[in-house]
Scaffold this motif. Structure first.
Motif, PDB file in Angstrom:
ATOM      1  N   GLU A 118       0.816  -1.212   0.000  1.00  0.00           N
ATOM      2  CA  GLU A 118       0.000   0.000   0.000  1.00  0.00           C
ATOM      3  C   GLU A 118       0.850   1.263   0.000  1.00  0.00           C
ATOM      4  O   GLU A 118       0.325   2.358  -0.178  1.00  0.00           O
ATOM      5  CB  GLU A 118      -0.918   0.023   1.222  1.00  0.00           C
ATOM      6  CG  GLU A 118      -1.937  -1.097   1.254  1.00  0.00           C
ATOM      7  CD  GLU A 118      -2.760  -1.079   2.530  1.00  0.00           C
ATOM      8  OE1 GLU A 118      -2.707  -0.057   3.250  1.00  0.00           O
ATOM      9  OE2 GLU A 118      -3.451  -2.070   2.817  1.00  0.00           O
ATOM     10  N   LYS A 200      -5.227   0.449  -9.756  1.00  0.00           N
ATOM     11  CA  LYS A 200      -5.322  -0.294  -8.499  1.00  0.00           C
ATOM     12  C   LYS A 200      -5.149   0.595  -7.278  1.00  0.00           C
ATOM     13  O   LYS A 200      -5.712   0.330  -6.209  1.00  0.00           O
ATOM     14  CB  LYS A 200      -4.247  -1.389  -8.490  1.00  0.00           C
ATOM     15  CG  LYS A 200      -4.259  -2.279  -7.262  1.00  0.00           C
ATOM     16  CD  LYS A 200      -3.172  -3.338  -7.355  1.00  0.00           C
ATOM     17  CE  LYS A 200      -3.152  -4.232  -6.122  1.00  0.00           C
ATOM     18  NZ  LYS A 200      -4.344  -5.085  -6.021  1.00  0.00           N
ATOM     19  N   TRP A 201      -4.383   1.707  -7.419  1.00  0.00           N
ATOM     20  CA  TRP A 201      -4.011   2.512  -6.262  1.00  0.00           C
ATOM     21  C   TRP A 201      -4.843   3.776  -6.108  1.00  0.00           C
ATOM     22  O   TRP A 201      -4.500   4.650  -5.332  1.00  0.00           O
ATOM     23  CB  TRP A 201      -2.524   2.877  -6.347  1.00  0.00           C
ATOM     24  CG  TRP A 201      -1.678   1.685  -6.635  1.00  0.00           C
ATOM     25  CD1 TRP A 201      -0.928   1.456  -7.741  1.00  0.00           C
ATOM     26  CD2 TRP A 201      -1.510   0.525  -5.810  1.00  0.00           C
ATOM     27  NE1 TRP A 201      -0.301   0.240  -7.670  1.00  0.00           N
ATOM     28  CE2 TRP A 201      -0.641  -0.353  -6.492  1.00  0.00           C
ATOM     29  CE3 TRP A 201      -2.015   0.154  -4.557  1.00  0.00           C
ATOM     30  CZ2 TRP A 201      -0.263  -1.588  -5.965  1.00  0.00           C
ATOM     31  CZ3 TRP A 201      -1.642  -1.084  -4.037  1.00  0.00           C
ATOM     32  CH2 TRP A 201      -0.781  -1.929  -4.730  1.00  0.00           C
ATOM     33  N   LYS A 202      -5.945   3.855  -6.825  1.00  0.00           N
ATOM     34  CA  LYS A 202      -6.760   5.076  -6.792  1.00  0.00           C
ATOM     35  C   LYS A 202      -7.330   5.373  -5.413  1.00  0.00           C
ATOM     36  O   LYS A 202      -7.597   6.535  -5.080  1.00  0.00           O
ATOM     37  CB  LYS A 202      -7.894   4.992  -7.822  1.00  0.00           C
ATOM     38  CG  LYS A 202      -8.921   3.920  -7.575  1.00  0.00           C
ATOM     39  CD  LYS A 202      -9.988   3.939  -8.680  1.00  0.00           C
ATOM     40  CE  LYS A 202     -11.095   2.930  -8.428  1.00  0.00           C
ATOM     41  NZ  LYS A 202     -10.591   1.532  -8.424  1.00  0.00           N
ATOM     42  N   ASP A 203      -7.525   4.333  -4.590  1.00  0.00           N
ATOM     43  CA  ASP A 203      -8.081   4.522  -3.247  1.00  0.00           C
ATOM     44  C   ASP A 203      -7.000   4.529  -2.162  1.00  0.00           C
ATOM     45  O   ASP A 203      -7.303   4.409  -0.965  1.00  0.00           O
ATOM     46  CB  ASP A 203      -9.106   3.420  -2.937  1.00  0.00           C
ATOM     47  CG  ASP A 203     -10.301   3.478  -3.874  1.00  0.00           C
ATOM     48  OD1 ASP A 203     -10.715   4.603  -4.225  1.00  0.00           O
ATOM     49  OD2 ASP A 203     -10.810   2.407  -4.251  1.00  0.00           O
ATOM     50  N   TYR A 204      -5.728   4.669  -2.591  1.00  0.00           N
ATOM     51  CA  TYR A 204      -4.602   4.709  -1.664  1.00  0.00           C
ATOM     52  C   TYR A 204      -3.842   6.021  -1.880  1.00  0.00           C
ATOM     53  O   TYR A 204      -2.855   6.055  -2.617  1.00  0.00           O
ATOM     54  CB  TYR A 204      -3.684   3.513  -1.873  1.00  0.00           C
ATOM     55  CG  TYR A 204      -4.341   2.182  -1.610  1.00  0.00           C
ATOM     56  CD1 TYR A 204      -4.275   1.592  -0.353  1.00  0.00           C
ATOM     57  CD2 TYR A 204      -5.053   1.529  -2.611  1.00  0.00           C
ATOM     58  CE1 TYR A 204      -4.887   0.372  -0.106  1.00  0.00           C
ATOM     59  CE2 TYR A 204      -5.670   0.302  -2.370  1.00  0.00           C
ATOM     60  CZ  TYR A 204      -5.586  -0.263  -1.115  1.00  0.00           C
ATOM     61  OH  TYR A 204      -6.193  -1.468  -0.867  1.00  0.00           O
ATOM     62  N   PRO A 205      -4.301   7.101  -1.281  1.00  0.00           N
ATOM     63  CA  PRO A 205      -3.743   8.420  -1.580  1.00  0.00           C
ATOM     64  C   PRO A 205      -2.254   8.558  -1.277  1.00  0.00           C
ATOM     65  O   PRO A 205      -1.572   9.382  -1.895  1.00  0.00           O
ATOM     66  CB  PRO A 205      -4.572   9.368  -0.704  1.00  0.00           C
ATOM     67  CG  PRO A 205      -5.142   8.509   0.381  1.00  0.00           C
ATOM     68  CD  PRO A 205      -5.378   7.182  -0.262  1.00  0.00           C
TER      69      PRO A 205
END
Length: 235
Positions: A118, A200-205
């Motif tokens: 993450e 994949k990382w759009k919700d992991y600022p």
């Protein structure tokens, strides 16, 4: 006579393995003069610890090779270097068992999330040839996982060592696999932000936002092995 010949062959093979093991996890005088330093001493996990301080339960050193648990499902925990790095050239060798996958991380940030993936970018390691499911382009070995697919990547058979090199200098990142550059990107530019924002990382600022951090190795899905792990700081 035949038994003696077989015995001699066995001794030669054993001495060859010993000689090869003596050469791994060492630096030449030129490498030392050029600023390289070993991250793995071939004997133990000195210089490493677990991500977010969790217990090391599966990693072991066998004949100069660093092995993860081989169990899968993050059994042994991910490990990171105690030292942090910003601009560097990282070099190592790896093998991965059939239907297994792992990763090499950089700019790891322990202050966010619950898993190493993450936080920092990942150089993907996977059994490309034997993976049972269809892989996305950005899931193949050498990829910046979930972001940049590798180009012209050639992975060796599972019983052979692959050589990886990662170069991070400012915002410029390059991935090499077996001597071939397979990924080249700029951190935090418009293309990078676009890929992150729709993938994949759009919700992991905070993913990929750290400018400095440890190097990490993943215990994720089956057996991965590492040796000759060394780094040179770029000033």
């Amino acid at each position: 006579m035949k038994r003696i010949f077989v015995l001699l062959l066995g001794i030669v093979a054993f001495l060859t393995v010993v000689a090869q093991n003596d050469k791994i996890n060492t630096l030449s005088e030129k490498e030392k003069n050029d600023g390289w330093q070993l991250l793995f001493n071939g004997k133990d996990l000195n210089g490493w610890r677990t991500f977010q301080g969790k217990e090391i339960s599966g990693w072991k050193v066998i004949d100069g090779v660093l092995n993860n648990s081989g169990v899968g499902s993050d059994h042994g925990g991910d490990i990171i270097t105690k030292a942090k790095f910003q601009n560097f050239e990282l070099s190592l060798e790896w093998k991965i068992a059939p239907q297994s996958n792992s990763g090499i991380f950089y700019h790891v940030n322990e202050k966010i999330g619950t898993a190493i993936y993450e936080s920092g970018p990942e150089y993907q390691l996977i059994d490309d040839k034997g993976w049972p499911d269809r892989l996305r382009d950005d899931q193949h070995s050498g990829a910046n996982y979930g972001m940049h697919a590798p180009k012209n990547a050639v992975v060796k058979d599972s019983n052979e060592w692959n050589q990886t090199r990662i170069v991070v200098e400012g915002t410029h990142v390059q991935h090499y696999l077996n001597g071939v550059k397979v990924v080249d990107y700029q951190l935090w530019d418009n293309d990078w932000l676009l890929l992150k924002g729709k993938g994949k990382w759009k919700d992991y600022p905070y993913y990929g936002m750290a400018r400095k951090g440890p190097i990490g190795l993943q215990d994720h899905g089956g057996l991965a092995q590492f040796r000759n792990i060394k780094i040179k700081v770029i000033k």
